[in-house]
Design a protein around this motif. Sequence first.
Motif, mmCIF file in Angstrom:
data_model
loop_
_atom_site.group_PDB
_atom_site.id
_atom_site.type_symbol
_atom_site.label_atom_id
_atom_site.label_comp_id
_atom_site.label_asym_id
_atom_site.label_seq_id
_atom_site.Cartn_x
_atom_site.Cartn_y
_atom_site.Cartn_z
ATOM 1 N N GLY A 140 50.028 -7.454 26.956
ATOM 2 C CA GLY A 140 48.882 -6.947 27.692
ATOM 3 C C GLY A 140 48.045 -5.990 26.869
ATOM 4 O O GLY A 140 47.876 -4.814 27.194
ATOM 5 N N TYR A 141 47.486 -6.478 25.778
ATOM 6 C CA TYR A 141 46.719 -5.630 24.866
ATOM 7 C C TYR A 141 45.432 -5.125 25.517
ATOM 8 O O TYR A 141 44.767 -5.837 26.266
ATOM 9 N N ASP A 142 45.072 -3.915 25.161
ATOM 10 C CA ASP A 142 43.809 -3.339 25.613
ATOM 11 C C ASP A 142 42.638 -3.834 24.771
ATOM 12 O O ASP A 142 41.487 -3.756 25.195
ATOM 13 N N LEU A 143 42.946 -4.316 23.579
ATOM 14 C CA LEU A 143 41.916 -4.812 22.671
ATOM 15 C C LEU A 143 42.577 -5.717 21.653
ATOM 16 O O LEU A 143 43.734 -5.483 21.279
ATOM 17 N N ALA A 144 41.876 -6.750 21.222
ATOM 18 C CA ALA A 144 42.428 -7.638 20.196
ATOM 19 C C ALA A 144 41.319 -8.106 19.267
ATOM 20 O O ALA A 144 40.187 -8.366 19.700
ATOM 21 N N LYS B 20 39.904 -2.487 34.896
ATOM 22 C CA LYS B 20 39.773 -2.227 36.335
ATOM 23 C C LYS B 20 40.803 -1.214 36.806
ATOM 24 O O LYS B 20 40.531 -0.408 37.703
ATOM 25 N N ALA B 21 41.974 -1.232 36.165
ATOM 26 C CA ALA B 21 43.022 -0.270 36.533
ATOM 27 C C ALA B 21 42.641 1.161 36.160
ATOM 28 O O ALA B 21 43.272 2.120 36.626
ATOM 29 N N GLU B 22 41.601 1.318 35.329
ATOM 30 C CA GLU B 22 41.149 2.646 34.920
ATOM 31 C C GLU B 22 40.182 3.269 35.927
ATOM 32 O O GLU B 22 39.871 4.464 35.831
ATOM 33 N N ILE B 23 39.677 2.485 36.863
ATOM 34 C CA ILE B 23 38.702 3.010 37.825
ATOM 35 C C ILE B 23 39.351 4.120 38.659
ATOM 36 O O ILE B 23 40.442 3.960 39.201
ATOM 37 N N THR C 224 33.811 -2.657 28.358
ATOM 38 C CA THR C 224 33.280 -1.306 28.496
ATOM 39 C C THR C 224 33.653 -0.697 29.833
ATOM 40 O O THR C 224 33.682 -1.377 30.858
ATOM 41 N N LEU C 225 33.922 0.609 29.828
ATOM 42 C CA LEU C 225 34.114 1.365 31.054
ATOM 43 C C LEU C 225 32.809 2.065 31.417
ATOM 44 O O LEU C 225 32.084 2.559 30.544
ATOM 45 N N ASP D 171 40.190 -11.726 29.960
ATOM 46 C CA ASP D 171 40.714 -11.571 31.320
ATOM 47 C C ASP D 171 41.706 -10.408 31.383
ATOM 48 O O ASP D 171 41.694 -9.616 32.333
ATOM 49 N N ILE D 172 42.575 -10.316 30.363
ATOM 50 C CA ILE D 172 43.551 -9.221 30.313
ATOM 51 C C ILE D 172 42.835 -7.877 30.214
ATOM 52 O O ILE D 172 43.168 -6.922 30.924
ATOM 53 N N GLN D 173 41.840 -7.809 29.331
ATOM 54 C CA GLN D 173 41.114 -6.557 29.152
ATOM 55 C C GLN D 173 40.395 -6.143 30.424
ATOM 56 O O GLN D 173 40.386 -4.959 30.789
ATOM 57 N N GLU D 174 39.798 -7.102 31.121
ATOM 58 C CA GLU D 174 39.078 -6.758 32.348
ATOM 59 C C GLU D 174 40.040 -6.206 33.398
ATOM 60 O O GLU D 174 39.732 -5.212 34.075
#
Length: 452
Positions: free
Chosen positions: A325-329, A375-378, A431-432, A368-371
């Motif tokens: 579940g990478y935050d960035l790749a 979303k969990a950061e909201i 982006t957040l 899809d993983i990044q999104e």
Amino acid sequence: MNSKRFYIETYGCAMNFADTEVVNSILINDGMSPALNAESADVVLVNTCSIRENAETKVWNRLKELRSIKKSNSNLTVGVLGCMAERIKDQILEQEHLVDIVVGPDAYRDIPRLLAEVDDGRKAVNVLLSLEETYADIAPVRTISNGINAFVSIMRGCDNMCSFCVVPFTRGRERSRPMESILKEIRQLSDEGYKEITLLGQNVNSYKDGENSFAKLMYEASQVNKEIRFRFSSPHPKDFPDELLHIIAEQPNLCNYIHMPAQAGSDTMLERMRRPYTREQYLALTDKIRAIIPGVSLSTDVIAGFCGETEEEHQGTMSLMKEVGYDLAYMFAYSERERTLAYRKFKDDVPEEVKKRRLSEIITQQMDIQEARNKAEIGVRHLVLAEKVSKRSETQLQGRTDTNRMVVFDALDFKPGQYVEVEITGCTSATLIAKPIKLSSIAEFAEALAVA
């Protein structure tokens, strides 16, 4: 005294940009001054990257454009620096007649002498690799700098010899700068007001200066100025010490972000790539990182379509990325590089259309993983270092969290270079979106988190 004006165009990785800052220093100390663009320069140097075919193609196209400029300015000197220099020196000098000077990554001190040779009507080349050169005594000149973010090179070369990678052949064997020279540069950057420093090396966690390890270096760097954030790139999964993880967890100004290149997700592929770990060992490492550093962000490098890759191996990479579940790749299709073990031993036998399809599948899944992770950061609050005005709107700023997520928020009275506490209100896959709360500091924000 040399009164010529020079201009350097840089392609590729952060290490190349750090090298350009070293060359800036060497040329300025020789009496030259930087020009605003290639058209106003007497000397144009192109600092090159060989890591992938696309990077080399960009350089070739730019050199042909510079040849056109040279036709209207016969006194213009054009040179190639860096990773492409040794590999293609004969082609760009003798066959294509594109440049006057070719300089490898370990020969930058020799540029003034080589330019003098060109003035005498000769082509000039120095692509010798060194076992000692680290440029430790040269203070980089950051001519293209926002005054906020800086790169500091801590070592050069690589000993890993991954089968797909050309770096050991273009940058030579691994050697580390003395720790005190690195800390001296960091102190200077602190005095100049920089807010974020990234330590660079091909394999930073193998850094060693006598008894000084990379963990020791990171700790000492963090103590120079508690209000400077520190990042590093790139480590290797094969030798990641627990000590470093605990130091990152304990020091608020060491960013909770680790780039951990996997490259592939199956043991058979990792073996062909000469990556000295298994899928199981890699997953155990990522689990340990997350256990020691709560909230850490992980990124990776992935290659699609390496030599002999089967559909099952491709699916292994897909499943690894999903499991971590990478935050960035950073995701690329394999491109063959001369001199590498893969070039000598294997066949680049995955059809181009298959590479593109597999890369597309990897990218789609990762977005899809990044999104989902974004979303969990909201609703979460972060400390963002504002870096510049947003591309979206002049009324917004953009910057990064310590977990390396890009954030856009209303500028109000905030300015680049300030730490701003924000609350995440929305996101895309990249982006957040946030609302700014208040100016803060690393220490204040860390204290608030501890209380919460």
